[in-house]
Design a protein around this motif. Structure first.
Motif, PDB file in Angstrom:
ATOM      1  N   PRO A 130      -3.980  -3.119  -4.944  1.00  0.00           N
ATOM      2  CA  PRO A 130      -5.536  -3.216  -4.979  1.00  0.00           C
ATOM      3  C   PRO A 130      -6.165  -2.076  -4.359  1.00  0.00           C
ATOM      4  CG  PRO A 130      -5.245  -4.578  -3.661  1.00  0.00           C
ATOM      5  CD  PRO A 130      -3.507  -4.182  -4.250  1.00  0.00           C
ATOM      6  N   ARG A 131      -7.260  -1.184  -4.516  1.00  0.00           N
ATOM      7  CA  ARG A 131      -7.609  -0.332  -3.489  1.00  0.00           C
ATOM      8  C   ARG A 131      -8.980  -0.201  -3.901  1.00  0.00           C
ATOM      9  NH1 ARG A 131      -2.930  -0.661  -2.742  1.00  0.00           N
ATOM     10  NH2 ARG A 131      -1.245   0.828  -2.686  1.00  0.00           N
ATOM     11  N   ALA A 132      -9.802   0.936  -2.590  1.00  0.00           N
ATOM     12  CA  ALA A 132     -10.935   0.384  -2.640  1.00  0.00           C
ATOM     13  C   ALA A 132     -11.598   2.018  -1.376  1.00  0.00           C
ATOM     14  CB  ALA A 132     -11.388  -0.510  -1.777  1.00  0.00           C
ATOM     15  N   ALA A 133     -12.482   2.478  -2.011  1.00  0.00           N
ATOM     16  CA  ALA A 133     -12.445   3.932  -1.164  1.00  0.00           C
ATOM     17  C   ALA A 133     -14.643   4.229  -1.363  1.00  0.00           C
ATOM     18  CB  ALA A 133     -11.791   5.315  -1.680  1.00  0.00           C
ATOM     19  N   GLY A 134     -14.618   4.843  -0.085  1.00  0.00           N
ATOM     20  CA  GLY A 134     -16.338   5.293  -0.713  1.00  0.00           C
ATOM     21  C   GLY A 134     -16.632   6.788  -0.435  1.00  0.00           C
ATOM     22  N   LYS A 186     -16.615  -7.491 -18.372  1.00  0.00           N
ATOM     23  CA  LYS A 186     -15.834  -6.237 -18.464  1.00  0.00           C
ATOM     24  C   LYS A 186     -14.705  -6.066 -18.171  1.00  0.00           C
ATOM     25  CE  LYS A 186     -19.916  -4.240 -19.171  1.00  0.00           C
ATOM     26  NZ  LYS A 186     -19.910  -4.416 -20.649  1.00  0.00           N
ATOM     27  N   SER A 187     -13.796  -7.002 -17.259  1.00  0.00           N
ATOM     28  CA  SER A 187     -12.503  -6.295 -16.299  1.00  0.00           C
ATOM     29  C   SER A 187     -12.067  -7.909 -17.292  1.00  0.00           C
ATOM     30  CB  SER A 187     -12.595  -5.815 -15.258  1.00  0.00           C
ATOM     31  OG  SER A 187     -13.178  -6.685 -14.503  1.00  0.00           O
ATOM     32  N   ALA A 188     -12.394  -8.933 -17.188  1.00  0.00           N
ATOM     33  CA  ALA A 188     -11.515 -10.085 -17.243  1.00  0.00           C
ATOM     34  C   ALA A 188     -11.822 -10.154 -15.954  1.00  0.00           C
ATOM     35  CB  ALA A 188     -10.744 -10.130 -18.387  1.00  0.00           C
ATOM     36  N   GLY A 189     -12.028  -9.588 -14.829  1.00  0.00           N
ATOM     37  CA  GLY A 189     -11.850 -10.452 -13.943  1.00  0.00           C
ATOM     38  C   GLY A 189     -10.874  -9.517 -12.900  1.00  0.00           C
ATOM     39  N   THR A 190     -10.495  -8.750 -13.073  1.00  0.00           N
ATOM     40  CA  THR A 190      -9.441  -8.167 -12.344  1.00  0.00           C
ATOM     41  C   THR A 190      -9.633  -6.124 -12.485  1.00  0.00           C
ATOM     42  OG1 THR A 190      -7.665  -9.857 -12.984  1.00  0.00           O
ATOM     43  CG2 THR A 190      -7.063  -7.691 -11.910  1.00  0.00           C
ATOM     44  N   ILE A 191      -9.619  -6.007 -11.482  1.00  0.00           N
ATOM     45  CA  ILE A 191      -9.598  -4.901 -11.288  1.00  0.00           C
ATOM     46  C   ILE A 191      -8.314  -3.901 -10.152  1.00  0.00           C
ATOM     47  CG2 ILE A 191     -12.438  -4.425 -12.168  1.00  0.00           C
ATOM     48  CD1 ILE A 191     -12.670  -3.974  -9.309  1.00  0.00           C
ATOM     49  N   ASP A 192      -8.616  -2.559 -10.558  1.00  0.00           N
ATOM     50  CA  ASP A 192      -7.331  -2.079  -9.963  1.00  0.00           C
ATOM     51  C   ASP A 192      -8.010  -1.600  -8.415  1.00  0.00           C
ATOM     52  OD1 ASP A 192      -4.560  -3.064 -10.997  1.00  0.00           O
ATOM     53  OD2 ASP A 192      -5.684  -1.914 -12.631  1.00  0.00           O
ATOM     54  N   GLY A 193      -8.937  -1.190  -8.610  1.00  0.00           N
ATOM     55  CA  GLY A 193      -9.908  -0.258  -7.614  1.00  0.00           C
ATOM     56  C   GLY A 193     -11.309  -0.049  -7.821  1.00  0.00           C
ATOM     57  N   VAL A 194     -12.161   0.332  -6.259  1.00  0.00           N
ATOM     58  CA  VAL A 194     -13.532   0.829  -6.618  1.00  0.00           C
ATOM     59  C   VAL A 194     -13.930   1.967  -5.796  1.00  0.00           C
ATOM     60  CG1 VAL A 194     -15.818  -0.252  -5.624  1.00  0.00           C
ATOM     61  CG2 VAL A 194     -14.260  -2.246  -6.049  1.00  0.00           C
ATOM     62  N   LEU A 213     -10.493  11.284  -3.888  1.00  0.00           N
ATOM     63  CA  LEU A 213     -10.692  10.294  -4.350  1.00  0.00           C
ATOM     64  C   LEU A 213      -9.451   9.130  -4.661  1.00  0.00           C
ATOM     65  CD1 LEU A 213     -14.613  10.437  -4.677  1.00  0.00           C
ATOM     66  CD2 LEU A 213     -13.469   9.333  -3.116  1.00  0.00           C
ATOM     67  N   ALA A 214      -9.441   9.860  -6.340  1.00  0.00           N
ATOM     68  CA  ALA A 214      -8.231   9.463  -6.967  1.00  0.00           C
ATOM     69  C   ALA A 214      -6.844   9.102  -6.469  1.00  0.00           C
ATOM     70  CB  ALA A 214      -7.943  10.914  -8.114  1.00  0.00           C
ATOM     71  N   TRP A 215      -6.621  10.360  -5.250  1.00  0.00           N
ATOM     72  CA  TRP A 215      -4.946   8.976  -4.729  1.00  0.00           C
ATOM     73  C   TRP A 215      -5.507   8.193  -3.639  1.00  0.00           C
ATOM     74  CZ3 TRP A 215      -3.847   8.767   0.415  1.00  0.00           C
ATOM     75  CH2 TRP A 215      -2.502   8.494   0.885  1.00  0.00           C
ATOM     76  N   LEU A 216      -6.941   7.919  -3.205  1.00  0.00           N
ATOM     77  CA  LEU A 216      -6.997   7.048  -1.875  1.00  0.00           C
ATOM     78  C   LEU A 216      -7.150   5.721  -3.033  1.00  0.00           C
ATOM     79  CD1 LEU A 216     -10.525   8.415   0.036  1.00  0.00           C
ATOM     80  CD2 LEU A 216      -7.232   8.146   0.471  1.00  0.00           C
ATOM     81  N   VAL A 217      -7.513   5.730  -4.082  1.00  0.00           N
ATOM     82  CA  VAL A 217      -7.514   4.310  -4.903  1.00  0.00           C
ATOM     83  C   VAL A 217      -5.606   4.981  -5.270  1.00  0.00           C
ATOM     84  CG1 VAL A 217      -9.543   4.081  -5.045  1.00  0.00           C
ATOM     85  CG2 VAL A 217      -8.434   5.381  -6.858  1.00  0.00           C
ATOM     86  N   SER A 218      -4.786   5.195  -5.291  1.00  0.00           N
ATOM     87  CA  SER A 218      -3.666   4.947  -6.058  1.00  0.00           C
ATOM     88  C   SER A 218      -1.872   4.440  -5.878  1.00  0.00           C
ATOM     89  CB  SER A 218      -2.597   6.587  -5.783  1.00  0.00           C
ATOM     90  OG  SER A 218      -2.398   7.473  -5.180  1.00  0.00           O
ATOM     91  N   GLU A 219      -1.323   4.006  -6.103  1.00  0.00           N
ATOM     92  CA  GLU A 219      -0.494   3.441  -5.729  1.00  0.00           C
ATOM     93  C   GLU A 219      -0.083   4.029  -5.042  1.00  0.00           C
ATOM     94  OE1 GLU A 219       2.016   0.754  -8.643  1.00  0.00           O
ATOM     95  OE2 GLU A 219       0.000   1.597  -9.838  1.00  0.00           O
ATOM     96  N   GLU A 220       0.435   5.107  -4.930  1.00  0.00           N
ATOM     97  CA  GLU A 220       1.184   6.293  -3.818  1.00  0.00           C
ATOM     98  C   GLU A 220       0.575   5.988  -2.305  1.00  0.00           C
ATOM     99  OE1 GLU A 220       0.582  10.039  -4.810  1.00  0.00           O
ATOM    100  OE2 GLU A 220       2.324  10.144  -5.311  1.00  0.00           O
TER     101      GLU A 220
END
Length: 267
Positions: free
Chosen positions: A113-117, A67-75, A235-242
């Motif tokens: 790229p960013r990831a958070a749990g 669904k992402s064509a192989g690329t995502i920015d964050g999990v 969470l939104a900030w943790l996966v942001s470019e900032e």
């Protein structure tokens, strides 16, 4: 008026647990900012899989790739259970880790790229050493077997949830600075919420007696119980470019529970 996103470009995120609670609110927040969200849950989302199973975890990765064509920015690994049953181990630890590790290769094509749990302030509560050790060793069969034993006794059942959150928080700490994550320029972090008002906690908060019981174990002197939008914003900030340099942090967003319980201790 400037938007919350500032100059950031629209990004693509995978959000597990997107059908309810913190996951749903986080997905909606990201979408409101113009981002694309691939929601994951048992039902009612873009991808419907069971993260208690190996097949479900593998299907998650394959469907996200498609669904992402192989690329995502964050999990954002948010899906979780709070019941004193073995399935909580399967989702809260092994499902979380499988989500983050399985989708990590798809972050390679992102410029930021960013990831958070999601861990929990419950990681500060009593835990079962044997269960935590089995999870840390990656031995799911042993962990589920131990959880079965704990679940059979009302006095030890609650140790399951806190143990999963402690083990996951430790996995974040150990994994984030490694070559796979920090070495690939992927900030990996987690949040540790206090009591959040969601369908999961609603039954516990229906009566004043229930609320007082919860407050005794989870003191939240700053503004009390929180709505789901509160952890969603973090969470939104943790996966942001900032967020370029936060690495391996478990950020307690708990109204002060951590400060009350641990005092001067920081880990």
């Amino acid at each position: 008026m400037a938007s919350d996103k500032g100059v950031e470009m629209a990004r693509t995120f995978v959000v597990t647990g997107a059908a309810s609670g913190i996951g749903k609110t986080t997905a909606e927040l990201l979408q409101s900012r113009g981002d694309t969200v691939i929601g994951v849950d048992l039902r009612g989302t873009v991808i419907n899989v069971d993260l208690t199973t190996t097949d479900g975890r593998e299907a998650l990765v394959e469907q996200v790739r498609e669904k992402s064509a192989g690329t995502i920015d964050g999990v954002l690994a948010i899906a979780g259970l709070a019941h004193p049953i073995p399935a909580t181990v399967a989702v809260n630890y092994f499902g979380m880790v499988a989500t983050l590790e399985g989708l990590r290769p798809l972050l390679a094509g992102s410029a930021a790229p960013r990831a958070a749990g999601v861990a929990s302030m419950a990681s500060l509560h009593p835990t079962d050493d044997e269960l935590v050790a089995a999870m840390t060793e990656g031995d799911e069969a042993a962990a589920l077997a131990r959880a079965e034993i704990l679940a059979a006794d009302d006095s030890t059942g609650p140790l399951i949830y806190s143990s999963t959150k402690k083990a996951f928080a430790q996995w974040i700490r150990r994994s984030a600075p490694t070559a796979d994550w920090a070495g690939a320029n992927i900030p990996l972090n987690a949040i540790a919420p206090g009591v959040i008002v969601t369908p999961m906690t609603a039954p516990l908060l229906e009566t004043e007696e229930g609320r007082e019981q919860i407050r005794a174990g989870v003191p939240m002197p700053l503004n009390g119980f929180a709505e789901a939008i509160v952890p969603a914003r973090l969470l939104a900030w943790l996966v942001s470019e900032e967020n370029s340099h936060l690495c391996g942090q478990v950020v307690f967003i708990d109204g002060g529970s951590d400060a009350v319980i641990r005092g001067d201790s920081t880990w």
